[in-house]
Motif scaffolding. Structure first.
Motif, short mmCIF file in Angstrom:
data_model
loop_
_atom_site.label_atom_id
_atom_site.label_comp_id
_atom_site.label_asym_id
_atom_site.label_seq_id
_atom_site.Cartn_x
_atom_site.Cartn_y
_atom_site.Cartn_z
N GLU A 138 -14.38 5.85 -11.06
CA GLU A 138 -15.12 5.18 -9.98
C GLU A 138 -14.61 3.76 -9.77
O GLU A 138 -14.41 3.32 -8.64
CB GLU A 138 -16.62 5.13 -10.32
N LYS A 139 -14.41 3.03 -10.88
CA LYS A 139 -13.93 1.65 -10.79
C LYS A 139 -12.54 1.61 -10.16
O LYS A 139 -12.26 0.74 -9.32
CB LYS A 139 -13.87 1.00 -12.17
N GLN A 140 -11.66 2.53 -10.57
CA GLN A 140 -10.30 2.56 -10.02
C GLN A 140 -10.32 2.86 -8.53
O GLN A 140 -9.57 2.25 -7.76
CB GLN A 140 -9.44 3.60 -10.75
N VAL A 141 -11.16 3.80 -8.11
CA VAL A 141 -11.26 4.14 -6.69
C VAL A 141 -11.75 2.92 -5.91
O VAL A 141 -11.21 2.59 -4.85
CB VAL A 141 -12.19 5.36 -6.48
N LYS A 142 -12.76 2.24 -6.44
CA LYS A 142 -13.30 1.05 -5.76
C LYS A 142 -12.23 -0.04 -5.65
O LYS A 142 -12.07 -0.63 -4.58
CB LYS A 142 -14.51 0.53 -6.54
N LYS A 143 -11.49 -0.28 -6.73
CA LYS A 143 -10.42 -1.29 -6.71
C LYS A 143 -9.35 -0.92 -5.69
O LYS A 143 -8.86 -1.78 -4.96
CB LYS A 143 -9.76 -1.39 -8.09
N THR A 144 -8.99 0.35 -5.65
CA THR A 144 -7.96 0.81 -4.72
C THR A 144 -8.42 0.60 -3.28
O THR A 144 -7.64 0.14 -2.45
CB THR A 144 -7.63 2.31 -4.97
N GLU A 146 -10.62 -1.58 -2.20
CA GLU A 146 -10.65 -3.01 -1.93
C GLU A 146 -9.24 -3.56 -1.73
O GLU A 146 -9.00 -4.39 -0.86
CB GLU A 146 -11.35 -3.76 -3.07
N ALA A 147 -8.30 -3.08 -2.53
CA ALA A 147 -6.91 -3.55 -2.42
C ALA A 147 -6.30 -3.12 -1.10
O ALA A 147 -5.54 -3.87 -0.49
CB ALA A 147 -6.08 -3.03 -3.59
N LYS A 148 -6.62 -1.90 -0.65
CA LYS A 148 -6.08 -1.42 0.62
C LYS A 148 -6.64 -2.22 1.79
O LYS A 148 -5.98 -2.38 2.80
CB LYS A 148 -6.41 0.06 0.81
N ALA A 149 -7.86 -2.70 1.64
CA ALA A 149 -8.50 -3.45 2.72
C ALA A 149 -7.84 -4.81 2.92
O ALA A 149 -7.90 -5.38 3.99
CB ALA A 149 -9.99 -3.62 2.44
N LYS A 150 -7.24 -5.32 1.87
CA LYS A 150 -6.59 -6.63 1.96
C LYS A 150 -5.10 -6.46 2.22
O LYS A 150 -4.47 -5.56 1.74
CB LYS A 150 -6.81 -7.41 0.66
N THR A 151 -4.55 -7.37 2.96
CA THR A 151 -3.11 -7.35 3.23
C THR A 151 -2.40 -8.26 2.25
O THR A 151 -3.00 -9.18 1.70
CB THR A 151 -2.83 -7.77 4.68
N LYS A 152 -1.13 -8.03 2.06
CA LYS A 152 -0.35 -8.88 1.17
C LYS A 152 0.17 -10.11 1.90
O LYS A 152 0.67 -11.04 1.29
CB LYS A 152 0.81 -8.08 0.57
N LEU A 153 0.07 -10.11 3.23
CA LEU A 153 0.54 -11.25 4.01
C LEU A 153 -0.51 -12.35 4.00
O LEU A 153 -1.69 -12.09 4.17
CB LEU A 153 0.81 -10.83 5.46
N PRO A 154 -0.09 -13.59 3.85
CA PRO A 154 -1.06 -14.68 3.85
C PRO A 154 -1.47 -15.03 5.29
O PRO A 154 -0.93 -15.96 5.90
CB PRO A 154 -0.30 -15.83 3.19
N ILE A 155 -2.41 -14.25 5.84
CA ILE A 155 -2.88 -14.52 7.20
C ILE A 155 -4.39 -14.67 7.18
O ILE A 155 -5.06 -14.24 6.25
CB ILE A 155 -2.47 -13.38 8.18
N SER A 156 -4.90 -15.26 8.24
CA SER A 156 -6.35 -15.49 8.32
C SER A 156 -7.07 -14.16 8.55
O SER A 156 -6.48 -13.18 9.00
CB SER A 156 -6.66 -16.47 9.46
N GLU A 157 -8.37 -14.16 8.27
CA GLU A 157 -9.21 -12.97 8.49
C GLU A 157 -9.16 -12.57 9.97
O GLU A 157 -9.11 -11.39 10.30
CB GLU A 157 -10.66 -13.25 8.07
N GLU A 158 -9.18 -13.59 10.84
CA GLU A 158 -9.16 -13.35 12.29
C GLU A 158 -7.88 -12.60 12.69
O GLU A 158 -7.92 -11.62 13.43
CB GLU A 158 -9.26 -14.68 13.04
N MET A 159 -6.73 -13.04 12.17
CA MET A 159 -5.46 -12.38 12.47
C MET A 159 -5.43 -10.97 11.89
O MET A 159 -4.94 -10.03 12.52
CB MET A 159 -4.27 -13.19 11.94
N ALA A 160 -5.98 -10.81 10.70
CA ALA A 160 -6.02 -9.49 10.07
C ALA A 160 -6.84 -8.52 10.93
O ALA A 160 -6.45 -7.35 11.10
CB ALA A 160 -6.62 -9.59 8.67
#
Length: 171
Positions: A138-144, A146-160
């Protein structure tokens, strides 16, 4: 690295775990399927090879082997108990580079298994491990997620959000 194998006395575990014991009353096949599913998760999470052995007297016919969820599932021959089959498997598998565990709450079987060089694991121990594994999954699925929801590019939430709308074809 040593190969690790867990031999599971299927009906013994079903008769011990509360959720499986309750299910078997009206749906033995469902209880078997649920145990198989849980042991597949166990194998995938731990890397320990799992072999489940079921007594033939519950499933008439000759001994059979199946490979479901990349698990080995063995139904013993008629007049052969799961305990006898497990003892044979321990003797067949016993080598210096293989660590064998047997999951059963049958005290006599535990003593025989221990005497033959395998490690015993009670049904309760296996269930507690399974509960911990399910929490870990369950923890691994949740982390995955959350990680997919975030981008690796340093951009603002608005741009995302703008990029996400473009990706979905929204204007």
């Amino acid at each position: 690295m040593r190969r690790r194998v867990l031999l599971v006395d299927g009906y013994n575990i079903i008769g011990d775990w509360p959720e499986l014991k309750a299910l078997q009353v009206n749906d033995l096949e469902g209880a078997r399927d649920l145990l198989i599913q849980k042991m597949a998760e166990y194998q995938a999470y731990t890397g320990i090879e799992v072999i489940i052995v079921f007594d033939a007297h519950m499933v008439p016919g000759l001994g059979k082997k199946y490979n479901n969820f990349q698990l080995n599932i063995i139904y013993t021959r008629e007049k052969e108990t799961a305990d006898e089959k497990i003892e044979k498997l321990v003797k067949e598998l016993k080598r210096v580079d293989i660590q064998i565990y047997v999951a059963t709450s049958d005290f006599v079987e535990q003593r025989v298994i221990f005497a033959s060089g395998a490690f015993r694991k009670s049904a309760r121990e296996l269930r507690n491990e399974m509960i911990a594994i399910e929490k870990g999954i369950e923890k691994q699925v949740k982390k995955t997620r959350e990680a997919k929801a975030k981008t690796k590019l340093p951009i603002s939430e608005e741009m995302a959000e703008i990029f996400e709308k473009w990706r979905r074809g929204e204007n």
